[in-house]
Design an enzyme around this catalytic site. Structure first.
Site, PDB file in Angstrom:
ATOM      1  N   GLU A 113       0.851  -1.196   0.000  1.00  0.00           N
ATOM      2  CA  GLU A 113       0.000   0.000   0.000  1.00  0.00           C
ATOM      3  C   GLU A 113       0.883   1.240   0.000  1.00  0.00           C
ATOM      4  OE1 GLU A 113      -3.239  -0.080   2.840  1.00  0.00           O
ATOM      5  OE2 GLU A 113      -3.709  -2.140   2.310  1.00  0.00           O
ATOM      6  N   HIS A 227      -9.323   9.920   2.261  1.00  0.00           N
ATOM      7  CA  HIS A 227      -8.873   8.829   1.385  1.00  0.00           C
ATOM      8  C   HIS A 227      -9.108   9.242  -0.058  1.00  0.00           C
ATOM      9  CE1 HIS A 227      -8.224   4.879  -0.296  1.00  0.00           C
ATOM     10  NE2 HIS A 227      -7.934   4.386   0.897  1.00  0.00           N
ATOM     11  N   ARG A 273      -1.486   9.386   1.128  1.00  0.00           N
ATOM     12  CA  ARG A 273      -2.893   9.698   0.846  1.00  0.00           C
ATOM     13  C   ARG A 273      -3.193  11.174   0.712  1.00  0.00           C
ATOM     14  NH1 ARG A 273      -5.781   5.227   4.727  1.00  0.00           N
ATOM     15  NH2 ARG A 273      -5.020   3.536   3.421  1.00  0.00           N
ATOM     16  N   HIS A 333     -11.892   9.958   5.960  1.00  0.00           N
ATOM     17  CA  HIS A 333     -11.683   8.528   6.193  1.00  0.00           C
ATOM     18  C   HIS A 333     -11.272   8.222   7.627  1.00  0.00           C
ATOM     19  CE1 HIS A 333     -10.655   4.434   5.155  1.00  0.00           C
ATOM     20  NE2 HIS A 333      -9.377   4.602   5.468  1.00  0.00           N
ATOM     21  N   ARG A 368      -1.726   9.296   8.846  1.00  0.00           N
ATOM     22  CA  ARG A 368      -1.554   7.877   9.175  1.00  0.00           C
ATOM     23  C   ARG A 368      -1.084   7.081   7.964  1.00  0.00           C
ATOM     24  NH1 ARG A 368      -4.967   3.416   8.538  1.00  0.00           N
ATOM     25  NH2 ARG A 368      -6.732   4.722   7.959  1.00  0.00           N
TER      26      ARG A 368
HETATM   27  P1  FAD Z   1     -14.433   1.053  15.475  1.00  0.00           P
HETATM   28  O1  FAD Z   1     -14.056  -0.157  14.763  1.00  0.00           O
HETATM   29  O2  FAD Z   1     -15.058   2.143  14.690  1.00  0.00           O
HETATM   30  O3  FAD Z   1     -15.421   0.651  16.644  1.00  0.00           O
HETATM   31  C1  FAD Z   1     -16.067   1.648  17.406  1.00  0.00           C
HETATM   32  C2  FAD Z   1     -17.178   0.991  18.193  1.00  0.00           C
HETATM   33  O4  FAD Z   1     -17.724   1.924  19.128  1.00  0.00           O
HETATM   34  C3  FAD Z   1     -18.350   0.532  17.347  1.00  0.00           C
HETATM   35  O5  FAD Z   1     -18.752  -0.720  17.837  1.00  0.00           O
HETATM   36  C4  FAD Z   1     -19.418   1.593  17.606  1.00  0.00           C
HETATM   37  O6  FAD Z   1     -20.736   1.125  17.424  1.00  0.00           O
HETATM   38  C5  FAD Z   1     -19.139   1.896  19.060  1.00  0.00           C
HETATM   39  N1  FAD Z   1     -19.643   3.198  19.507  1.00  0.00           N
HETATM   40  C6  FAD Z   1     -19.470   4.411  18.925  1.00  0.00           C
HETATM   41  N2  FAD Z   1     -20.099   5.358  19.652  1.00  0.00           N
HETATM   42  C7  FAD Z   1     -20.666   4.728  20.710  1.00  0.00           C
HETATM   43  C8  FAD Z   1     -21.466   5.151  21.790  1.00  0.00           C
HETATM   44  N3  FAD Z   1     -21.825   6.427  21.951  1.00  0.00           N
HETATM   45  N4  FAD Z   1     -21.900   4.224  22.689  1.00  0.00           N
HETATM   46  C9  FAD Z   1     -21.578   2.908  22.534  1.00  0.00           C
HETATM   47  N5  FAD Z   1     -20.831   2.455  21.516  1.00  0.00           N
HETATM   48  C10 FAD Z   1     -20.376   3.350  20.616  1.00  0.00           C
HETATM   49  N6  FAD Z   1      -7.565   0.672   8.819  1.00  0.00           N
HETATM   50  C11 FAD Z   1      -6.564  -0.201   8.583  1.00  0.00           C
HETATM   51  O7  FAD Z   1      -5.619  -0.295   9.372  1.00  0.00           O
HETATM   52  N7  FAD Z   1      -6.616  -1.002   7.488  1.00  0.00           N
HETATM   53  C12 FAD Z   1      -7.627  -0.961   6.581  1.00  0.00           C
HETATM   54  O8  FAD Z   1      -7.636  -1.712   5.621  1.00  0.00           O
HETATM   55  C13 FAD Z   1      -8.668  -0.030   6.799  1.00  0.00           C
HETATM   56  N8  FAD Z   1      -9.679   0.082   5.922  1.00  0.00           N
HETATM   57  C14 FAD Z   1     -10.732   0.892   6.230  1.00  0.00           C
HETATM   58  C15 FAD Z   1     -11.838   0.923   5.378  1.00  0.00           C
HETATM   59  C16 FAD Z   1     -12.946   1.682   5.700  1.00  0.00           C
HETATM   60  C17 FAD Z   1     -14.135   1.720   4.770  1.00  0.00           C
HETATM   61  C18 FAD Z   1     -12.950   2.434   6.902  1.00  0.00           C
HETATM   62  C19 FAD Z   1     -14.157   3.252   7.285  1.00  0.00           C
HETATM   63  C20 FAD Z   1     -11.850   2.432   7.738  1.00  0.00           C
HETATM   64  C21 FAD Z   1     -10.741   1.665   7.406  1.00  0.00           C
HETATM   65  N9  FAD Z   1      -9.623   1.630   8.225  1.00  0.00           N
HETATM   66  C22 FAD Z   1      -8.609   0.761   7.969  1.00  0.00           C
HETATM   67  C23 FAD Z   1      -9.616   2.346   9.510  1.00  0.00           C
HETATM   68  C24 FAD Z   1      -9.961   1.343  10.619  1.00  0.00           C
HETATM   69  O9  FAD Z   1     -10.951   0.468  10.166  1.00  0.00           O
HETATM   70  C25 FAD Z   1     -10.443   2.014  11.873  1.00  0.00           C
HETATM   71  O10 FAD Z   1      -9.661   3.122  12.204  1.00  0.00           O
HETATM   72  C26 FAD Z   1     -10.405   1.030  13.038  1.00  0.00           C
HETATM   73  O11 FAD Z   1     -11.113  -0.124  12.691  1.00  0.00           O
HETATM   74  C27 FAD Z   1     -10.978   1.667  14.279  1.00  0.00           C
HETATM   75  O12 FAD Z   1     -11.160   0.677  15.251  1.00  0.00           O
HETATM   76  P2  FAD Z   1     -11.781   1.071  16.645  1.00  0.00           P
HETATM   77  O13 FAD Z   1     -11.917  -0.178  17.416  1.00  0.00           O
HETATM   78  O14 FAD Z   1     -11.040   2.184  17.227  1.00  0.00           O
HETATM   79  O15 FAD Z   1     -13.216   1.685  16.266  1.00  0.00           O
HETATM   80  C1  SIN Z   2      -7.645   0.950   2.239  1.00  0.00           C
HETATM   81  O1  SIN Z   2      -7.864  -0.249   2.121  1.00  0.00           O
HETATM   82  O2  SIN Z   2      -7.304   1.699   1.324  1.00  0.00           O
HETATM   83  C2  SIN Z   2      -7.796   1.559   3.601  1.00  0.00           C
HETATM   84  C3  SIN Z   2      -6.628   1.198   4.385  1.00  0.00           C
HETATM   85  C4  SIN Z   2      -6.485   2.070   5.582  1.00  0.00           C
HETATM   86  O3  SIN Z   2      -7.315   2.936   5.849  1.00  0.00           O
HETATM   87  O4  SIN Z   2      -5.482   1.897   6.269  1.00  0.00           O
END
Ligand code: FAD
Ligand code: SIN
Length: 530
Positions: A113, A227, A273, A333, A368
């Site tokens: 990537e 993104h 990015r 993103h 990032r």
């Molecule tokens: P999240 O996975 O967002 O989880 C947050 C949780 O908190 C959820 O369960 C939500 O419902 C809950 N929540 C929120 N507010 C409240 C509330 N008020 N009360 C109770 N619960 C609540 N990163 C990578 O490293 N690699 C990738 O390939 C990648 N691809 C991505 C593709 C997309 C489309 C997106 C959107 C993001 C991507 N990212 C990627 C970024 C990455 O997915 C996220 O930054 C990461 O998963 C965040 O994890 P987290 O556990 O912090 O939060």
């Molecule tokens: C992607 O697959 O392009 C998202 C990866 C990331 O947010 O790290």
């Protein structure tokens, strides 16, 4: 309904679930999550999870790439922990049965990537987050020490005598309080603050807003990652087209098929990015035409086999990923900033920890590196959980300049509550990819006023759920706009057209923000609300 546990975790993404598994080794855990357990940014992650596991890789090389992407503002100690501990936690996922793609010799297949100098991204086709979520959820849901409350929306932190003792929440049973000795915010990001985003509807920055309203320090919120390649077909939902596509050879082209990236960036299609996003916007402004991602030169069977989820999304917009040009444009993103933590997830409020996208650990700096976010959730979710099982002690936050800018300072005479779409459109227009002082300032004036209003307006006017969503979006928007106005330079995800250069003399630093007054108690939600 009130609940009580030893530990409380808000959120069921990678950070929350990984933390819950460690916490449950010690005592009982309650996980509150806003929607179904699987709904999170984690579940939508495509490209994969970065870890220095390849024969040509090392934590030192991974650190070098992470620091370069962060544009001078990463915390080297946090990066060091991420890249050194990352492989251990990713191997643990493999041992637990993660179905990542493998080479013929059985070793994990490593994707490429942008801004990574070697292949280091483990993936499950193009649905890596879904696979990690499945795996962690299968372990959490089978653990008798973990109680998960789904559709339970945390609304406010409860802080007594400077110590967090839990949260108030709203569920289908009405309003409740969850009490615990330690609380972990793992509530994810805030992409929904912007009109165009890759993030699902849950990503409204609730954790950042709740923590800020409770007086916690937040930092680096001017740094939002846009993104570059999000499918942009009029009338169809926006959908991320993973960077892994370009890692495997997909090309950015303009309307006449020219590979325009070289015109703007020597690193071409795989520049970082922020650079690719701005180049796309400039090319669209230059030509007044869309730009496209093209895979037509690639092997059709490979494209469909490697990227089935993306191919399905394109098909639902009437496009074939392998042969059609797919129109793309940038969208919000990822939020690099958030609730400030030390290296063990402690925040400025005793008893409150944060991990994952809601937190600002310092690993991402101003921008990032791709696929470092899942890794951060894993590593720092586990680290925060370890610290939560130990004695309470003050956070060792980095020595930043701290600004307590009074909220509501610039209230205009009369104003009505906006819709969330109004706020999101305003943020996209004035605090998006290209920012400029006057636009940010005008936005901030309105956000200040709306913020004042939403602290006193009756929720019943727009319904409880929408009210909570609006409150988070306004609060996080306000914090982003303040930070964006303050930073008079361009760096990483933050680009000011009135200050287009990086200015290390004045701005090689972080600024923390504190919202002065906590949310008034009159905001307690209606007990009959859903
Ligand atoms: P999240 O996975 O967002 O989880 C947050 C949780 O908190 C959820 O369960 C939500 O419902 C809950 N929540 C929120 N507010 C409240 C509330 N008020 N009360 C109770 N619960 C609540 N990163 C990578 O490293 N690699 C990738 O390939 C990648 N691809 C991505 C593709 C997309 C489309 C997106 C959107 C993001 C991507 N990212 C990627 C970024 C990455 O997915 C996220 O930054 C990461 O998963 C965040 O994890 P987290 O556990 O912090 O939060
Ligand atoms: C992607 O697959 O392009 C998202 C990866 C990331 O947010 O790290």
């Amino acid at each position: 309904m009130d609940v009580r546990g030893d530990f409380l975790v808000i959120g069921s993404g990678i950070a929350g679930l990984r933390a819950a598994l460690t916490l449950a080794e010690a005592r009982d855990v309650i996980v509150l999550t806003k929607a179904s357990a699987e709904e999170s940014n984690t579940g939508y992650a495509q490209g994969g999870i970065a870890a220095a596991l390849g024969p040509d890789d090392s934590p030192a090389l991974h650190a070098k790439d992470t620091l370069a992407a962060g544009d001078g503002l990463c915390d080297p100690d946090a990066v060091d922990l991420l890249v050194r501990e990352g492989p251990k936690y990713v191997v643990e996922l493999l041992e637990w049965g993660a179905q990542f793609d493998r080479e013929t010799d059985g070793s994990p297949s490593l994707g490429h990537e942008a801004a990574h100098t070697v292949r280091r991204v483990l993936h499950a086709r193009d649905a890596t987050g879904r696979e990690i979520g499945r795996l962690l959820w299968s372990r959490v849901s089978a653990n008798p020490r973990i109680r998960v409350l789904q559709d339970a929306d945390a609304t406010d932190l409860v802080v007594a005598n400077g110590t967090c003792t839990g949260v108030r929440f709203v569920s289908n049973d009405g309003v409740g309080t969850a009490t615990a000795q330690r609380t972990l915010l793992a509530s994810g990001g805030a992409g929904q603050v912007f009109r165009e985003t890759t993030n699902p509807s849950i990503a409204t920055g609730d954790g950042i807003a709740m923590a800020a309203h409770a007086g916690a320090r937040v930092a680096d919120l001017e740094f939002v990652q846009f993104h570059p390649t999000v499918m942009s077909v009029p009338g169809k939902p926006r959908f991320l087209l993973s960077e892994a596509l370009r890692g495997e050879g997909a090309r950015l082209v303009n309307h006449v098929g020219d590979r325009f990236m070289q015109r703007y960036q020597p690193a071409g299609d795989l520049a970082s990015r922020d650079l690719v996003s701005r180049a796309i916007v400039r090319e669209m402004e230059r030509t007044h035409e869309p730009v496209y991602l093209s895979l037509a030169h690639m092997n059709r069977a490979f494209v469909h086999e490697r990227f089935p989820t993306i191919a399905r999304a394109c098909a639902s917009a009437g496009l074939d990923l392998a042969s059609d040009r797919i129109p793309v444009s940038p969208a919000a993103h990822y939020v690099m900033g958030g609730v400030e933590t030390d290296l063990d997830g402690r925040t400025s409020i005793q008893g409150l920890f944060a991990a994952g996208e809601v937190a600002c650990t310092g690993v991402h700096g101003a921008n990032r590196l791709a696929s470092n976010s899942l890794l951060e959730g894993l590593v720092f979710g586990a680290r925060a959980a370890d610290a939560m099982t130990g004695p309470l002690c003050p956070a060792r936050l980095r020595e930043h300049e701290v600004i307590a800018w009074p909220a509501d300072a610039r209230r205009p005479p009369s104003i009505d509550l906006p819709s969330t779409d109004d706020v999101r459109a305003l943020m996209w227009r004035n605090c998006g990819l290209l920012r400029e002082g006057h636009g940010i300032d005008a936005t901030l004036t309105r956000l200040d006023a709306w913020h004042a209003l939403i602290r006193t307006a009756p929720a019943a006017r727009i319904g409880e759920r929408e009210f909570r969503r609006l409150r988070s979006i306004i609060t996080v928007g306000l914090l982003i706009a303040r930070a964006a106005l303050r930073r008079e330079e361009s760096r990483g995800g933050h680009f000011r057209s009135d200050f287009p250069d990086r200015d290390d003399i004045k701005w090689l630093k972080h600024v923390s923000d504190v919202l002065e007054s906590p949310e008034p108690k009159s905001q307690t939600p209606n007990p009959n609300a859903k």
